[in-house]
Write an enzyme that holds these catalytic residues in place. Sequence first.
Site, PDB file in Angstrom:
ATOM      1  N   LEU A  43       0.810  -1.218   0.000  1.00  0.00           N
ATOM      2  CA  LEU A  43       0.000   0.000   0.000  1.00  0.00           C
ATOM      3  C   LEU A  43       0.843   1.267   0.000  1.00  0.00           C
ATOM      4  O   LEU A  43       1.966   1.292   0.485  1.00  0.00           O
ATOM      5  CB  LEU A  43      -0.927  -0.012   1.223  1.00  0.00           C
ATOM      6  N   HIS A  47      -3.688   4.300  -2.158  1.00  0.00           N
ATOM      7  CA  HIS A  47      -4.659   3.385  -1.552  1.00  0.00           C
ATOM      8  C   HIS A  47      -5.287   4.026  -0.304  1.00  0.00           C
ATOM      9  O   HIS A  47      -6.488   3.939  -0.089  1.00  0.00           O
ATOM     10  CB  HIS A  47      -3.979   2.083  -1.104  1.00  0.00           C
TER      11      HIS A  47
END
EC number: 6.3.2.1
Length: 297
Positions: A43, A47
Amino acid sequence: MAEQVENDSIPDSTQTVAGLRDRIAQYRRAGESIAFVPTMGALHEGHLSLVRLGKQRADRCVASIFVNPKQFAAHEDLGTYPRRETEDMKMLAGAGCDFVFLPQPEEMYPEGFATSVKVEGLSEPLDGQSRPHFFGGVATVVAKLLNQVRADVAIFGEKDYQQLLVIRRLNEDLDIGSEIIGGPIVREEDGLAMSSRNAYLSSVERRIAGQLNKVLRQTALKLTQGGDVLGSIEDGHALLKHAGFGAIDYFEARSGKDLSPLGPGKLTEEELAHARVFIAAMLGRTRLIDNMKVTEA
Ligand code: AMP
């Protein structure tokens, strides 16, 4: 990224569809609305921006981390795709995510699994040409995930703009009933769209990579100023090659509504209102994609 982590707590999680359904039912019994953010992990701020958007739109935000084997071709990077689950979980906690679904491939595709979802039309141009297996894999896994979560809103990044349109279509066609929201592209300081795959870039490539967005922006700007599509894109091609990019899978102007092609001449007022430029290009062994609404250049 440590500054984004408010504490060391991590959200509750499950590896099973049954565990996911239990938690969703619990939220529903409490009368809570649900946002859903599917990811493949590794991530970054892109995100997390979707998770924050989710928390603005619903009481609870559920995320998933699943590196979906069905959307990788045999020659692609399934085996080397970055996996950083512990760090991801801390980042999700920091962004306010309530629950994480972490299925193994066997949970999503048990023995005997035989269904695939194909979204015609929207899946065909752009990435559909250069990665023919890709949207079938994406549509199949996203249809499953949306059906498993049955969220009020599901959030996808405009970074993968064609994917967003494909998912809107399947959500409508399969009567899933979630609202599909697009989140703006989060970029590095030099304009490079954040991506888990940016980790593959060498330091030399990383310096070159920022040119992708600069060329995209310049091309979009030319189109708003009455430049013709073919000429503006040809100029852009030359700039990318000069900067050090390898194969350019596509570099095209299309409608952001339905991906219909635009050009080769100059755009009409009506076309300009929805036009987007889309690029996919190789930098060394890394494939980078970006897109932009031309009126936002
Ligand atoms: P991925 O983990 O690459 O499958 O991406 C999961 C979701 O995050 C998708 O909806 C992507 O479009 C979105 N996403 C990825 N990168 C960005 C970014 N730089 N800005 C906004 N959304 C992004």
